[in-house]
Design a protein around this motif. Structure first.
Motif, PDB file in Angstrom:
ATOM      1  N   ILE A  75      10.049 -11.763  -2.805  1.00 44.36           N
ATOM      2  CA  ILE A  75      10.782 -10.743  -2.055  1.00 44.36           C
ATOM      3  C   ILE A  75      11.861 -11.381  -1.193  1.00 44.36           C
TER       4      ILE A  75
ATOM      5  N   ASP B 114       1.342  -8.350 -11.354  1.00 42.66           N
ATOM      6  CA  ASP B 114       0.436  -7.510 -10.568  1.00 42.66           C
ATOM      7  C   ASP B 114      -0.237  -6.429 -11.388  1.00 42.66           C
TER       8      ASP B 114
ATOM      9  N   TYR C 131      -9.368  -3.734  -2.803  1.00 40.43           N
ATOM     10  CA  TYR C 131     -10.479  -4.612  -2.433  1.00 40.43           C
ATOM     11  C   TYR C 131     -10.601  -4.757  -0.910  1.00 40.43           C
TER      12      TYR C 131
ATOM     13  N   ILE D  43     -14.292  -8.594  -8.304  1.00 41.83           N
ATOM     14  CA  ILE D  43     -14.551  -7.528  -7.334  1.00 41.83           C
ATOM     15  C   ILE D  43     -15.749  -6.686  -7.771  1.00 41.83           C
TER      16      ILE D  43
ATOM     17  N   SER E   8      -6.265 -13.712  -3.491  1.00 39.69           N
ATOM     18  CA  SER E   8      -5.429 -12.652  -2.939  1.00 39.69           C
ATOM     19  C   SER E   8      -4.363 -13.222  -2.021  1.00 39.69           C
TER      20      SER E   8
ATOM     21  N   THR F  72       4.248 -13.243  -3.934  1.00 34.99           N
ATOM     22  CA  THR F  72       5.115 -12.053  -3.912  1.00 34.99           C
ATOM     23  C   THR F  72       6.048 -12.101  -2.716  1.00 34.99           C
TER      24      THR F  72
ATOM     25  N   MET G  65      -0.377 -12.997  -2.500  1.00 38.34           N
ATOM     26  CA  MET G  65       0.489 -12.389  -1.478  1.00 38.34           C
ATOM     27  C   MET G  65       1.629 -13.333  -1.132  1.00 38.34           C
TER      28      MET G  65
ATOM     29  N   ALA H 116       3.843  -4.737  -1.978  1.00 38.74           N
ATOM     30  CA  ALA H 116       4.154  -5.795  -2.930  1.00 38.74           C
ATOM     31  C   ALA H 116       2.947  -6.685  -3.220  1.00 38.74           C
ATOM     32  N   SER H 117       1.928  -6.604  -2.382  1.00 40.90           N
ATOM     33  CA  SER H 117       0.748  -7.417  -2.676  1.00 40.90           C
ATOM     34  C   SER H 117      -0.025  -6.748  -3.809  1.00 40.90           C
ATOM     35  N   ASN H 118      -0.834  -7.531  -4.477  1.00 41.85           N
ATOM     36  CA  ASN H 118      -1.508  -7.043  -5.672  1.00 41.85           C
ATOM     37  C   ASN H 118      -2.274  -5.744  -5.427  1.00 41.85           C
ATOM     38  N   PHE H 119      -2.116  -4.848  -6.391  1.00 43.45           N
ATOM     39  CA  PHE H 119      -2.726  -3.524  -6.346  1.00 43.45           C
ATOM     40  C   PHE H 119      -4.241  -3.590  -6.131  1.00 43.45           C
ATOM     41  N   LEU H 120      -4.921  -4.446  -6.894  1.00 43.84           N
ATOM     42  CA  LEU H 120      -6.374  -4.543  -6.780  1.00 43.84           C
ATOM     43  C   LEU H 120      -6.796  -5.088  -5.428  1.00 43.84           C
ATOM     44  N   ILE H 121      -5.977  -5.995  -4.900  1.00 46.34           N
ATOM     45  CA  ILE H 121      -6.315  -6.605  -3.621  1.00 46.34           C
ATOM     46  C   ILE H 121      -6.256  -5.577  -2.506  1.00 46.34           C
ATOM     47  N   ARG H 122      -5.270  -4.671  -2.624  1.00 45.13           N
ATOM     48  CA  ARG H 122      -5.157  -3.626  -1.603  1.00 45.13           C
ATOM     49  C   ARG H 122      -6.379  -2.721  -1.617  1.00 45.13           C
TER      50      ARG H 122
ATOM     51  N   LEU I 136      -4.880  -6.042   4.888  1.00 43.99           N
ATOM     52  CA  LEU I 136      -4.389  -7.288   4.288  1.00 43.99           C
ATOM     53  C   LEU I 136      -4.671  -8.479   5.202  1.00 43.99           C
TER      54      LEU I 136
END
Lengths: 264, 328
Positions: free
Chosen positions: A244, A197, B160, A221, A233, A240, A237, B152-158, A23
């Motif tokens: 949270i 998401d 990617y 992508i 992205s 979210t 992040m 919690a970050s976007n599924f696709l981003i993880r 990340l």
């Protein structure tokens, strides 16, 4: 520090690094002044600027926001009801219906809803079908949170209200709802995050037509990776993360309130 | 006398009223139950149960001429009687599934990938969960949050993110190929390989393993380990004979939480895998969004459902017998 704790710590640090380095790299490259995600060239905000000029992306973001708001609203309403019903009444069927969509692989719900929308409802797939699909799997998450909150509460409050002549609606409005409110809000935030998401179920129920954020990201992508993906992205992040933090603040206040009640 | 009679009558009426009140109240309670349980029940019946039934029905149909489905009945009055198209219900799609070994192979491969992902997640998550459960209370919440946060970050981003890391221009690729080159081995590509699929699967599902493990480990009584130590158990014995058996219910629920979603996953092989890395999920996706063979796609989805039910049942049974063993 004993040898075994040292060993545990190194294993844990490796696991945390595994979780965070990818990340961090995405965030880093979103500021990189290069078309390639290869080496650091220099700092730039160009990719964010490109994003702001990307009409398709902005439309997708708007659509996803509408979907997430609608789906989280209906899921919160129905999920709160389901949580209350499962907690209060001995029901056999409802818990199965509420929790199975959460436990199954998402693709199964996506496929069956696709068939249902096209064959039975003759619905043109689009925003409506996505909102329904998201609601279906978010109900379970809201119900779990609301039920957990109810399980921690003293049943005698509701009995007292009833004995004092409150109607079920009055009991709900004046006693139950204020007490479960933190759980309801947490459930709403959770549904919102899940909806915005969600890729798999959206992918099956989207149809052609309106651009949706996760689908847009998927296309970027798959087809042409530009650092714009990194910028989207990073922004997602951030969103979210904010959600949270809000949920965490609510939870803390929730715990404080519960502690205060117990203290009395 | 009249007064007394009147009094009696009013008492009677009050009783009657009370009775009516109770009746009314139970009626109201029933109404409340109806209003609370009704809407979610109806919604989920319409949008979950009925679609599932439709999917089962679809698996017994013929595919349509241009994808989708053939009508159940042949058109009665029709100028062109379509050639070779069949109507009604059939087991064709099921026969097709069992006739080609390819599909069994893809199912087996998906099981293998799910098992490998589960095992790697377990190995990575266990020390972490153990450490969290043995940390001080105020640290625990933070450490758990740090596990959940990337999730919690976007599924696709993880997914990617691993495209960047494993990509041919990445530092990791250069480094590995430099080492391999020094050893005289031909360079390899990390991305679009089974290895990349496995890394992506582990990355996306790791928190599902940490959380149930931690919830279980946190409840262990440290006195048990002290007792084992006093009785002369080595560090390894204390883990293997005390902690591990006690944590089995957590292990099994974590395993189910990883295994089941991996089994149906199509996005990870789709993005990180090569053309040969197809799993059940990709096969299903293609039937609905590619070739549009709905009956066969439904058969695949039903097979996946059966596999998931079997796995969930097995995990529940193992967890129960692990608890049972402890009790005896």
């Amino acid at each position: 520090m004993s040898r075994s704790t040292r060993w545990l710590w190194s294993a844990a640090i490796l696991a945390y690094a595994f979780l965070y380095i990818p990340l961090a790299i995405v965030v880093m490259y979103s500021f990189n002044d290069s078309r390639l995600n290869a080496e650091w060239v220099g700092f730039t905000l160009f990719w964010y600027e490109a994003l702001l000029n990307n009409k398709e992306m902005l439309l997708a973001a708007r659509n996803s926001l509408i979907i997430a708001l609608s789906a989280s609203f209906s899921a919160t309403l129905l999920g709160t009801m389901a949580g209350l019903a499962i907690h209060r009444y001995k029901l056999k069927v409802l818990p199965v219906l509420v929790f199975t969509p959460v436990a199954m692989p998402e693709i199964l719900l996506g496929v069956s809803l696709l068939l249902f929308f096209l064959q039975v409802l003759n619905l043109t797939l689009g925003m409506i079908s996505i909102i329904i699909a998201h609601t279906t799997f978010c109900i379970g998450f809201v119900a779990v949170i609301v039920r957990a909150r109810l399980q921690g509460m003293d049943e005698s409050i509701f009995e007292a209200a009833r004995d004092l002549g409150a109607s079920p609606w009055q009991t709900f409005r004046l006693i139950t709802l204020p007490l479960i409110m933190p759980a309801v809000v947490a459930g709403a935030l959770m549904s919102f995050t899940l909806s915005i998401d969600d890729f798999v179920i959206t992918f099956f129920t989207k149809g052609v037509g309106e651009p949706i954020l996760p689908i847009q990201i998927y296309t970027m992508i798959k087809v042409a990776v530009t650092p714009e993906v990194n910028a989207v992205s990073t922004l997602l992040m951030l969103l979210t993360l904010i959600m949270i933090i809000i949920a965490g603040k609510l939870e803390a206040r929730n715990m404080e309130a519960a502690g205060g009640e117990a203290g009395k | 006398m009249t007064k007394k009679a009147e009094q009696g009558r009013t008492e009677g009426r009050a009783e009657e009223r009370a009775e009516v009140g109770i009746k009314e109240r139970t009626a109201r309670q029933r109404m409340a139950k109806f209003f609370v349980a009704g809407p979610p029940l109806v919604f989920l019946t319409v949008f979950f149960v009925v679609p599932s039934l439709i999917m089962i029905a679809t698996s017994f149909r013929f595919p349509g001429e241009f994808g989708g489905l053939a009508p159940i009945a042949a058109p009665v009055v029709s100028a062109h009687v379509s050639q070779g198209l069949e109507y009604g219900f059939t087991l064709e799609a099921y026969q097709f599934f069992f006739s080609d070994i390819l599909y069994a192979k893809i199912f087996l491969k998906s099981f293998a990938v799910a098992a490998a992902t589960t095992l790697i997640c377990l190995v990575m998550a266990y020390p972490l969960a153990l450490l969290i459960s043995r940390s001080k209370k105020h640290l625990r919440n933070l450490m758990v949050l740090l596990v959940v946060l990337p999730f919690a970050s976007n599924f696709l981003i993880r997914i990617y993110a691993w495209m960047i890391i494993l990509g041919p221009e990445s530092g990791l690729s250069y480094f590995i190929n430099a080492v391999l080159g020094a050893l005289g081995i031909t360079p390899i590509t990390l991305l679009f390989s089974p290895f990349a699929v496995l890394v992506g699967m582990v990355y996306v599902h790791l928190p599902f393993m940490v959380l149930p493990l931690y919830t279980n480990l946190e409840k262990h009584d440290p006195a048990l380990l002290d007792a084992a130590q006093d009785l002369g158990a080595t560090r390894w014995q204390r883990f293997w004979r005390v902690t591990w058996p006690l944590s089995l219910p957590g292990v099994f629920s974590g395993a189910a939480l990883v295994f089941i979603p991996v089994l149906g996953m199509f996005a990870v092989p789709d993005i990180l895998g090569g053309t040969g890395d197809i799993l059940i999920g990709n096969l299903i996706k293609d039937q609905f969004l590619g070739t549009r063979d709905w009956p066969f796609g439904s058969v695949l989805a039903i097979m996946l459902t059966l596999a998931v039910l079997a796995i969930a049942g097995l995990a529940a049974w193992f967890a129960r017998s692990a608890v049972g063993q402890r009790a005896t």
